[in-house]
Design an enzyme around this catalytic site. Structure first.
Site, PDB file in Angstrom:
ATOM      1  N   GLU A 104       0.545   3.643   2.134  1.00  0.00           N
ATOM      2  CA  GLU A 104       1.287   4.198   3.233  1.00  0.00           C
ATOM      3  C   GLU A 104       2.664   3.456   4.034  1.00  0.00           C
ATOM      4  OE1 GLU A 104      -3.274   4.767   3.362  1.00  0.00           O
ATOM      5  OE2 GLU A 104      -1.719   3.392   2.936  1.00  0.00           O
ATOM      6  N   HIS A 124       0.680  -1.438   0.198  1.00  0.00           N
ATOM      7  CA  HIS A 124      -0.082  -0.371   0.307  1.00  0.00           C
ATOM      8  C   HIS A 124       0.752   1.305   0.074  1.00  0.00           C
ATOM      9  CE1 HIS A 124      -3.735  -2.231   2.043  1.00  0.00           C
ATOM     10  NE2 HIS A 124      -3.607  -3.035   0.763  1.00  0.00           N
ATOM     11  N   CYS A 165      -6.255   2.361   6.391  1.00  0.00           N
ATOM     12  CA  CYS A 165      -6.439   0.819   6.059  1.00  0.00           C
ATOM     13  C   CYS A 165      -6.164   0.535   7.346  1.00  0.00           C
ATOM     14  CB  CYS A 165      -6.330  -0.120   4.930  1.00  0.00           C
ATOM     15  SG  CYS A 165      -4.682  -0.905   4.744  1.00  0.00           S
ATOM     16  N   CYS A 222      -2.310  -0.538   7.512  1.00  0.00           N
ATOM     17  CA  CYS A 222      -1.453   0.909   7.456  1.00  0.00           C
ATOM     18  C   CYS A 222      -2.017   1.449   8.004  1.00  0.00           C
ATOM     19  CB  CYS A 222      -1.422   1.570   6.194  1.00  0.00           C
ATOM     20  SG  CYS A 222      -0.970   0.668   4.610  1.00  0.00           S
TER      21      CYS A 222
END
Length: 153
Positions: free
Chosen positions: A54, A52, A82, A85
């Protein structure tokens, strides 16, 4: 538009158009506003569900700064983190996170963060089945780590 969020948004757009992953971008700065890392989602490109924006930005920043502690840094992300993250942000000790879109916006285009939030709230119990096993054979590693003064992070 905030200049760092603008960079996160442009990075998200770049990654999306490269078909690297979803429309997510992130920027990490120091408290003076110097950019440390810029990343986008690369789940599809890397075939890695943890890639992801991040997470990628945190990995880049930690490598660049040669540390696992980003407590003096700020994260800007194009979407509310999410649960994965969010956890990585907490483990990295980042205290300030600015986000644009929220989890409902992500859900509205098909991303399934809500399934995880639901599980963490004690609902959606079929999402994952955790099975404790062989603790007695593994706990000694924890004791040894503590006795040897292993660093806690």
């Amino acid at each position: 538009m905030n200049p760092y969020m603008e960079k996160a948004n442009k990075e998200a757009e770049k990654g999306m158009h490269l078909n690297d992953g979803g429309p997510f971008g992130a920027v990490i700065t120091d408290k003076k506003g110097n950019i440390i890392s810029i990343a986008h989602n690369t789940v599809l490109k890397e075939k890695d569900p943890t890639a992801h924006a991040e997470i990628n930005a945190i990995r880049m920043a930690c490598k660049k700064l040669n540390t696992y502690d980003l407590s003096d840094y700020i994260l800007y992300t194009s979407c509310e983190p999410c649960p994965m993250c969010f956890s990585a942000i907490v483990w990295a000790n980042i205290k300030d996170v600015y986000y644009a879109c929220n989890r409902k916006d992500a859900a509205s285009i098909g991303f399934r963060d809500d399934a995880i939030y639901s599980y963490l709230a004690g609902e959606n119990k079929d999402l994952l089945h955790l099975h404790p096993i062989d603790r007695e054979n593994c706990i000694s590693l924890f004791q040894t780590y503590q006795e040897e003064g292993g660093e806690i992070y």
